[in-house]
Scaffold this motif. Structure first.
Motif, mmCIF file in Angstrom:
data_model
loop_
_atom_site.group_PDB
_atom_site.id
_atom_site.type_symbol
_atom_site.label_atom_id
_atom_site.label_comp_id
_atom_site.label_asym_id
_atom_site.label_seq_id
_atom_site.Cartn_x
_atom_site.Cartn_y
_atom_site.Cartn_z
ATOM 1 N N ASN A 1 -3.715 2.525 -5.294
ATOM 2 C CA ASN A 1 -3.240 3.912 -5.277
ATOM 3 C C ASN A 1 -3.369 4.466 -3.863
ATOM 4 O O ASN A 1 -4.470 4.515 -3.310
ATOM 5 N N ARG B 1 1.988 4.650 -10.189
ATOM 6 C CA ARG B 1 0.842 4.371 -11.058
ATOM 7 C C ARG B 1 0.246 5.696 -11.520
ATOM 8 O O ARG B 1 0.317 6.701 -10.808
ATOM 9 N N SER C 1 2.198 3.235 -5.140
ATOM 10 C CA SER C 1 1.565 1.941 -4.905
ATOM 11 C C SER C 1 2.602 0.996 -4.325
ATOM 12 O O SER C 1 3.808 1.170 -4.544
ATOM 13 N N LEU D 1 -5.347 2.210 -15.626
ATOM 14 C CA LEU D 1 -4.197 2.443 -14.753
ATOM 15 C C LEU D 1 -2.950 1.809 -15.345
ATOM 16 O O LEU D 1 -2.976 0.654 -15.795
ATOM 17 N N ARG D 2 -1.856 2.556 -15.349
ATOM 18 C CA ARG D 2 -0.576 2.064 -15.851
ATOM 19 C C ARG D 2 0.448 2.079 -14.727
ATOM 20 O O ARG D 2 0.440 2.972 -13.872
ATOM 21 N N ASN D 3 1.330 1.089 -14.729
ATOM 22 C CA ASN D 3 2.383 0.979 -13.725
ATOM 23 C C ASN D 3 3.710 1.469 -14.290
ATOM 24 O O ASN D 3 4.032 1.207 -15.451
ATOM 25 N N ASP E 1 0.224 -5.695 -14.192
ATOM 26 C CA ASP E 1 -0.137 -6.141 -12.843
ATOM 27 C C ASP E 1 0.330 -7.566 -12.593
ATOM 28 O O ASP E 1 0.719 -7.923 -11.472
#
Length: 493
Positions: free
Chosen positions: A320, A277, A268, A285-287, A298
């Motif tokens: 993504n 991600r 990303s 969704l996790r970063n 985010d």
């Protein structure tokens, strides 16, 4: 008026920065009355960036200067001498006008017939490796290609095809197997996407023992992280060799390992930045920020102040990347390596057009497209003998329709970049934002999130173990309840 092209510093994404470029004028062809202002005998020849000589005036013939100094009109001959001088001056001016007209027409004719492409750099040693790399990547399946193969091809072109792909891929495969083995030793679920991503995160951010050796956590390379002096700083091969990298090399290596471990993870983008991600607990969704070993929210990216609402609407940030878009970024990387080694020519344009076909809204390839358009226009202006930094001199571009069209194309590319929602983020602002991610609050939030994911995975693992134990018990009970049959000896009947 000068217009500054949007600057995208050559940070983690290796995007070239722009200098000043003239505001694209509405160009009209000069009138015939102005032809005398363009009497430079160098028209039609390259100026190498120098401004043409303005206000050119041929010197008067020496014979005339001698006569004019020696003749002293007086008395009855004064009027007759002045008349002769005036006639001679008119004759000289007429001859000069004819010469200027001829020079001007030749300049226009030569300018309209010349090539408007960038000069080819194919004669330079090493360019063939890039042509081969482009052809190789172009032959790969758009959805099922190997990221390790693509990345190696890009980096190997920079090294003139002298690297060993077998060694490169063997190292990735070995590490992936060791990480899966580590999970088995810990009795972690090797089928869980989340568990495998957490293991990858730990591999990048913490020291661990793998294969009987201590693997040190990867470090952020603060020295020349933009790759301005040493472009290899952008490469995964450099990361593997030194144990330090930046936000271009680290995420790519992460994705290669994820691909080898058969788990899902995505690249990303944020302003001047790329990160990982993955789909975490309950489908959220996790970063993953590999430069500092954190799980940022985010909001951490939005707080940079350089992500406009238009950018989110056009999905140029915090999305993504698909397999096609990721391949588009590989083409962009190939083009940037070529430019760093050789400069701009039409091959770079060919590569970037391929990148934009796969990733139309990609801010990186769109910025590079503007770079190419600008380089081509500057080359044309220099060959025409027009100074691109002189607004009045630029008006002469109106004599050349192809050059005017190039101005238009560059203007349109500027507009495309602006409409995508791009906002220039200076290097200093990027560095401040990256450092700001390490605040105590962000650290606590990241650690809390990591702990929640860890506990969630333990709970899921416990549930799976209980279900497996229950299934085995039920299977055993079924076996015990089956009627038992004994063989009958016919002799005993």
């Amino acid at each position: 008026m000068m217009k500054k092209l949007y600057v995208f510093p050559l940070l983690c994404l290796s995007i070239v920065s722009f200098g000043q470029i003239p505001n694209l004028p509405t160009i009209q062809a000069p009138t015939q009355s102005g032809l005398g202002n363009y009497s430079n005998p160098n028209y039609g020849s390259p100026m190498n960036g120098r401004s043409p000589q303005r206000n050119y005036a041929p010197s008067m013939p020496s014979s005339y200067q001698k006569n004019s100094n020696s003749v002293q009109p007086h008395n009855m001959y004064e009027s007759q001498g002045r008349s002769q001088n005036d006639a001679l001056m008119r004759e000289i001016e007429q001859d000069m006008a004819e010469v200027r007209e001829m020079q001007f027409r030749k300049w226009v004719e030569n300018g309209r017939n010349m090539s408007y492409d960038l000069p080819s750099l194919s004669g330079k040693a090493g360019t063939k490796a890039y042509y081969d790399a482009f052809n190789k990547i172009s032959g790969m399946d758009l959805e099922n290609y190997s990221l390790a193969d693509v990345n190696f091809t890009v980096e190997n072109a920079f090294y003139d095809n002298k690297q060993d792909i077998t060694k490169f891929k063997a190292g990735i495969q070995k590490t992936a197997k060791q990480l899966l083995q580590k999970m088995k030793e810990r009795k972690q679920d090797t089928e869980s996407n989340v568990s495998k991503n957490l293991m990858l995160f730990e591999y990048f951010s913490k020291d661990m023992t793998l294969g009987g050796k201590v693997h040190k956590a990867f470090e952020y390379d603060f020295k020349d992280y933009m790759g301005e002096k040493d472009y290899s700083k952008m490469f995964v091969s450099k990361l593997l060799k030194t144990g330090s990298g930046q936000c271009h090399s680290m995420p790519l290596y992460y994705l290669m390992l994820a691909e080898e471990m058969n788990t899902e993870a995505y690249l990303s983008l944020a302003p001047n930045h790329s990160y990982i991600r993955f789909v975490g607990d309950e489908g959220k969704l996790r970063n993953i920020e590999l430069t500092n070993g954190m799980f940022p929210t985010d909001n951490s990216f939005l707080e940079s102040g350089y992500i406009k609402s238009e950018a989110l609407q056009n999905k140029i940030y915090m999305e993504n990347l698909s397999k096609k878009e990721l391949l588009g970024m590989a083409y962009f990387d190939l083009a940037r390596g070529y430019v760093h080694k050789f400069g701009y020519d039409e091959f770079v344009n060919k590569v970037i057009d391929k990148a934009l076909k796969l990733y139309p809204n990609g801010i990186a390839p769109n910025m590079e497209k503007a770079n190419i358009d600008r380089a081509r226009l500057i080359s044309v202006l220099q060959r025409l003998g027009i100074n691109p930094d002189d607004k009045r001199d630029l008006e002469r571009t109106g004599y050349f329709p192809k050059a005017v069209e190039q101005f238009k194309e560059l203007n349109e590319q500027f507009n495309t970049i602006g409409n995508l929602g791009y906002a220039e983020m200076p290097a200093s602002a990027y560095e401040s934002w990256l450092a700001g991610l390490k605040t105590e609050k962000n650290k606590q939030e990241s650690e809390a999130l990591a702990e929640r994911m860890r506990l969630y995975q333990l709970q899921k693992q416990k549930e799976r173990q209980e279900q497996e134990a229950l299934k085995k018990a039920q299977e055993k009970k079924k076996q015990e309840q089956k009627p038992r049959y004994f063989p009958i000896d016919p002799n005993k009947l």
